[in-house]
Design an enzyme around this catalytic site. Sequence first.
Site, mmCIF file in Angstrom:
data_model
loop_
_atom_site.group_PDB
_atom_site.id
_atom_site.type_symbol
_atom_site.label_atom_id
_atom_site.label_comp_id
_atom_site.label_asym_id
_atom_site.label_seq_id
_atom_site.Cartn_x
_atom_site.Cartn_y
_atom_site.Cartn_z
ATOM 1 N N CYS A 1 -27.068 -9.334 24.470
ATOM 2 C CA CYS A 1 -27.277 -7.869 23.884
ATOM 3 C C CYS A 1 -26.663 -7.799 22.574
ATOM 4 C CB CYS A 1 -26.549 -6.870 24.959
ATOM 5 S SG CYS A 1 -27.089 -5.297 24.713
ATOM 6 N N HIS B 1 -28.742 -7.994 30.024
ATOM 7 C CA HIS B 1 -27.403 -8.439 30.613
ATOM 8 C C HIS B 1 -27.594 -9.255 31.770
ATOM 9 C CE1 HIS B 1 -24.714 -6.142 27.779
ATOM 10 N NE2 HIS B 1 -25.693 -5.217 27.786
ATOM 11 N N GLU C 1 -25.375 -10.707 33.179
ATOM 12 C CA GLU C 1 -24.241 -10.746 33.682
ATOM 13 C C GLU C 1 -23.978 -9.775 34.864
ATOM 14 O OE1 GLU C 1 -23.117 -8.640 29.943
ATOM 15 O OE2 GLU C 1 -24.443 -9.962 30.915
#
Length: 511
Positions: free
Chosen positions: A79, A169, A171
């Site tokens: 990001c 993202h 994660e």
Amino acid sequence: MTEKILILDFGSQYTQLIARAVREANIYCEIIPYHQKFSIDSGLKGIILSGSPFSVNDENAPEVEVSQFNAQLPVLGICYGAQMTAKLFGGKVDKSNKREYGRAFMEIKQKDAIFNLVSEKSQVWMSHSDSIKTLPAGFTILATTESIPIAAFKKDIDEGNPLYGFQFHPEVYHSTDGKQLIKNFLVDICKCSQNWTPASFVEETVARLKQEIGDKQVIMALSGGVDSTVAATLIAKAIGNRLHGIFVDNGLLRKDEYQQVLDTYNNIGLNVKGIDAKSLFYHELKDKTDPEAKRKVIGKLFIDVFQEESQKLTNISFLGQGTIYPDVIESVSVHGPSQTIKSHHNVGGLPDTMHLSLVEPLRYLFKDEVRKVGLELGIPADMINRHPFPGPGLAIRILGEVNAERVDLLQRADAIFINGLKSSGLYNKVWQAGTILLPVKSVGVMGDERTYEFTVALRAVTSVDGMTADWAHLPYEFLADISNEIINNVKGINRVVYDISSKPPATIEWE
């Protein structure tokens, strides 16, 4: 030397999730503020740049020299990290036509090792108001989404180290192949060997503690909780009985917990002294009804008792603590070089006047990793898997004044609730459970007698990390059985209610 991935934190709310994904791949990593200096040694295998609440076009936007890192190591920007990378290499980043937040579907445009085992049209999670409009020269688009023309990219290299960027993202939970993408970067790109396990952690930590402590003595306050127990066991594995544990019974523990914990410590070979200080704590808590006042009394008395006991020992050089990684991460500012440790990271706020060096063997572990290490050390599973318990104990589950009679009522009611959860197979399905004694009496009927007795509230929540929580939807039949058992067996309680509040807006504990 342990292999390591470094995560440079630019202030993203998701940075810890990146670290969790790396650790789950059995690879060690550390999070540091983006501005912190670090050395590149043979153990460092790669660098990940986190997201950020900033825009790369802000006047004081945080920045690092990506090209310098990448000259020596593979780099992945996520990001903000990806946008900063693109801008620093000569690309253009500007405001998106609309803020992109939520689910999107990634379309892979070019085969690459970063996409190994990643499905076509994989769902990813967007959270940004800027977009990369043009890539720098020498960079290639790897993937797009419906509204993002540059969702993933890489630097073209004939020689040197790989450099990747994701505008999404990976994660977060909503990126369905996100952990696989991170694992691909770690294993296929950085060539990590995935050999960081609980067993390897124990072996390396014990060796380091032996060297760090030498022939000195360590004192440590133990609570019976997971963190302090695992930390003490690691230290004891390194130095044996030169660890002096102190376990204080403040009269606010769960039913029979003081003796049960002491017995467990004895069985796993810890050198622990138990201190019965119940009457002292009850005396000082008399007439205290304000939650903060109760906390302050308990904290001060704990320090007093601990210091008094520590003065009976000689040649103590170290203070052991069960600090874990989230405590450390939350204490370090990414917005400046200052570092502030929260008071609750020190056991009871132990004073500097003790002049002891800290030894914190769990300083770089997350909570679930602490539990795995505890099991590796042979600590009983029922202690390792216990629910979180508040530092001030039952004092903040007794609304109003705390005294021996009320503690006894609450301990007996709570034991019925907790034992019922265990025997029904529900204990491990909730994050935390406990009973609260309310300063409310109501009329009841027991046989032919009318009663006027206390009310207790049962509280059970489901959660991942305790930051948010939902009330546990326990079976009605179970709640009815527990209510009957408490009212029939604990004289002084004639009413049981169940708390169905979520966090937020409520909290897990009542005080």
